[in-house]
Design a protein around this motif. Structure first.
Motif, PDB file in Angstrom:
ATOM      1  N   LEU A 107       3.627   0.799   2.788  1.00  0.00           N
ATOM      2  CA  LEU A 107       3.271  -0.184   3.806  1.00  0.00           C
ATOM      3  C   LEU A 107       3.117  -1.560   3.188  1.00  0.00           C
ATOM      4  O   LEU A 107       2.508  -1.714   2.131  1.00  0.00           O
ATOM      5  CB  LEU A 107       1.951   0.215   4.472  1.00  0.00           C
ATOM      6  N   GLN A 110      -1.056  -7.193  -4.751  1.00  0.00           N
ATOM      7  CA  GLN A 110      -1.011  -8.299  -3.802  1.00  0.00           C
ATOM      8  C   GLN A 110      -0.300  -9.484  -4.447  1.00  0.00           C
ATOM      9  O   GLN A 110      -0.501  -9.764  -5.635  1.00  0.00           O
ATOM     10  CB  GLN A 110      -2.426  -8.722  -3.420  1.00  0.00           C
ATOM     11  N   PHE A 169      -4.146   0.777  -2.189  1.00  0.00           N
ATOM     12  CA  PHE A 169      -3.672  -0.556  -2.576  1.00  0.00           C
ATOM     13  C   PHE A 169      -2.853  -0.492  -3.855  1.00  0.00           C
ATOM     14  O   PHE A 169      -3.305   0.070  -4.852  1.00  0.00           O
ATOM     15  CB  PHE A 169      -4.883  -1.465  -2.770  1.00  0.00           C
ATOM     16  N   TYR A 188       0.844  -1.188   0.000  1.00  0.00           N
ATOM     17  CA  TYR A 188       0.000   0.000   0.000  1.00  0.00           C
ATOM     18  C   TYR A 188       0.881   1.240   0.000  1.00  0.00           C
ATOM     19  O   TYR A 188       1.961   1.249   0.607  1.00  0.00           O
ATOM     20  CB  TYR A 188      -0.899   0.040   1.243  1.00  0.00           C
ATOM     21  N   VAL A 244      -5.333 -15.072   0.979  1.00  0.00           N
ATOM     22  CA  VAL A 244      -5.575 -13.796   0.314  1.00  0.00           C
ATOM     23  C   VAL A 244      -6.696 -13.010   0.986  1.00  0.00           C
ATOM     24  O   VAL A 244      -6.731 -11.778   0.914  1.00  0.00           O
ATOM     25  CB  VAL A 244      -5.889 -14.004  -1.180  1.00  0.00           C
ATOM     26  N   SER A 245      -7.605 -13.673   1.652  1.00  0.00           N
ATOM     27  CA  SER A 245      -8.745 -12.972   2.241  1.00  0.00           C
ATOM     28  C   SER A 245      -8.649 -12.843   3.755  1.00  0.00           C
ATOM     29  O   SER A 245      -9.590 -12.408   4.408  1.00  0.00           O
ATOM     30  CB  SER A 245     -10.045 -13.698   1.884  1.00  0.00           C
ATOM     31  N   GLY A 246      -7.505 -13.190   4.317  1.00  0.00           N
ATOM     32  CA  GLY A 246      -7.335 -13.105   5.760  1.00  0.00           C
ATOM     33  C   GLY A 246      -7.105 -11.686   6.240  1.00  0.00           C
ATOM     34  O   GLY A 246      -6.849 -10.767   5.460  1.00  0.00           O
ATOM     35  N   ASP A 247      -7.177 -11.505   7.558  1.00  0.00           N
ATOM     36  CA  ASP A 247      -6.928 -10.198   8.161  1.00  0.00           C
ATOM     37  C   ASP A 247      -5.519  -9.737   7.807  1.00  0.00           C
ATOM     38  O   ASP A 247      -4.561 -10.515   7.839  1.00  0.00           O
ATOM     39  CB  ASP A 247      -7.073 -10.270   9.679  1.00  0.00           C
ATOM     40  N   LYS A 248      -5.415  -8.456   7.494  1.00  0.00           N
ATOM     41  CA  LYS A 248      -4.143  -7.865   7.073  1.00  0.00           C
ATOM     42  C   LYS A 248      -3.402  -7.281   8.271  1.00  0.00           C
ATOM     43  O   LYS A 248      -3.982  -6.484   9.034  1.00  0.00           O
ATOM     44  CB  LYS A 248      -4.385  -6.758   6.032  1.00  0.00           C
ATOM     45  N   TYR A 249      -2.151  -7.660   8.414  1.00  0.00           N
ATOM     46  CA  TYR A 249      -1.281  -7.126   9.459  1.00  0.00           C
ATOM     47  C   TYR A 249      -0.178  -6.328   8.795  1.00  0.00           C
ATOM     48  O   TYR A 249       0.529  -6.837   7.933  1.00  0.00           O
ATOM     49  CB  TYR A 249      -0.708  -8.267  10.314  1.00  0.00           C
ATOM     50  N   PHE A 250      -0.036  -5.079   9.243  1.00  0.00           N
ATOM     51  CA  PHE A 250       0.858  -4.146   8.578  1.00  0.00           C
ATOM     52  C   PHE A 250       2.215  -4.046   9.263  1.00  0.00           C
ATOM     53  O   PHE A 250       2.323  -4.151  10.492  1.00  0.00           O
ATOM     54  CB  PHE A 250       0.229  -2.748   8.540  1.00  0.00           C
ATOM     55  N   GLY A 251       3.222  -3.795   8.439  1.00  0.00           N
ATOM     56  CA  GLY A 251       4.539  -3.468   8.937  1.00  0.00           C
ATOM     57  C   GLY A 251       4.644  -1.992   9.259  1.00  0.00           C
ATOM     58  O   GLY A 251       3.691  -1.237   9.042  1.00  0.00           O
ATOM     59  N   PRO A 252       5.797  -1.561   9.755  1.00  0.00           N
ATOM     60  CA  PRO A 252       5.979  -0.160  10.153  1.00  0.00           C
ATOM     61  C   PRO A 252       6.132   0.785   8.977  1.00  0.00           C
ATOM     62  O   PRO A 252       6.013   1.998   9.148  1.00  0.00           O
ATOM     63  CB  PRO A 252       7.257  -0.197  10.993  1.00  0.00           C
ATOM     64  N   GLY A 253       6.380   0.243   7.792  1.00  0.00           N
ATOM     65  CA  GLY A 253       6.473   1.085   6.610  1.00  0.00           C
ATOM     66  C   GLY A 253       7.878   1.538   6.281  1.00  0.00           C
ATOM     67  O   GLY A 253       8.790   1.516   7.122  1.00  0.00           O
ATOM     68  N   PRO A 290      -4.177   4.752   3.217  1.00  0.00           N
ATOM     69  CA  PRO A 290      -3.386   3.889   2.320  1.00  0.00           C
ATOM     70  C   PRO A 290      -4.160   3.512   1.063  1.00  0.00           C
ATOM     71  O   PRO A 290      -5.372   3.285   1.115  1.00  0.00           O
ATOM     72  CB  PRO A 290      -3.107   2.656   3.182  1.00  0.00           C
TER      73      PRO A 290
END
Lengths: 112, 111
Positions: A90, A48, A45, A35, A97-106, A43
């Motif tokens: 990010l 993916q 998209f 993102y 592919v459809s699971g909850d998204k966990y983000f990094g610090p960027g 953010p």
């Protein structure tokens, strides 16, 4: 349990240059999304990756490309940088592919 | 296409005040709805979610209820703390496997 990690933290590039950003997903996750977050915005998209293939793409030009490796880590490449590419990039990982998204610090990219 | 609209910030509150951040969405069918929080200089953290109508997501004292009839997912907290100061993003996830975010609402809590 390590979360999503990204490198580098900050990056300064000149217009016209190329940049590569890296992402390691959360342990057990097989899907990575990228993102772009411009200053003061939500953010947006970019694309993916799943099973080492680009599965879906947002409204970004071909200057933005990516790759996913067999260990599920991913790279984002941006060619011919423009001033407007300055943003926080990010990476988000998920279990499928459809699971909850966990983000990094960027990665904060500044183009001068 | 799908979209999310959030109230503009900043929202400025005193500690222990009640918080509401409005979020409405446009989507066909039944998207999943999320609230993410972004602390200064950091990435996004998943705060809570709801996957179907009338579900209530909750975490760390924050709550949001999925209202299909009003296409809303407002974030609430009964008593905010200074440490809650951050930017809050409402998002939906539907069909396309990508999150669609609102523009974010900055919350500033003063002692």
């Amino acid at each position: 349990d390590a979360g999503v990690t990204q490198s580098p933290t900050h990056l300064i590039k000149t217009r016209g240059q190329q940049v590569t950003l890296r992402c390691s997903p959360k342990s057990g996750h097989d899907t990575v999304s990228w993102y772009q977050q411009a200053l003061g915005q939500g953010p947006q998209f970019i694309f993916q990756y799943y099973e080492e293939e680009e599965r879906q793409r947002g409204n970004f030009p071909d200057r933005f490309s990516g790759h996913q490796f067999p260990n599920y880590s991913s790279e984002l490449n941006v060619n011919a940088l423009l001033l407007g590419d300055s943003a926080l990039y990010l990476c988000a990982s998920s279990l499928t592919v459809s699971g909850d998204k966990y983000f990094g610090p960027g990665t904060r990219l500044t183009v001068t | 296409g799908d979209s999310v609209t959030q109230m503009e910030g900043p929202v400025t509150l005193s500690e222990e005040a009640f918080l509401t951040i409005n979020c409405t969405y446009t989507a066909t069918g039944y998207p999943s709805l999320f609230w993410y929080v972004q602390y200064p200089g950091e990435g996004l953290q998943l705060l809570l979610k709801a996957t179907k109508a009338d579900d209530k997501g909750s975490n760390k004292g924050f709550e949001a209820t999925y209202r299909k009839e009003t296409t809303s997912f407002h974030l609430e907290k009964g008593s905010v703390q200074v440490s809650d100061s951050a930017v809050y993003f409402c998002a939906l996830f539907h069909n396309t496997d990508k999150l669609i975010f609102g523009t974010g609402t900055r919350l500033q809590v003063f002692p």
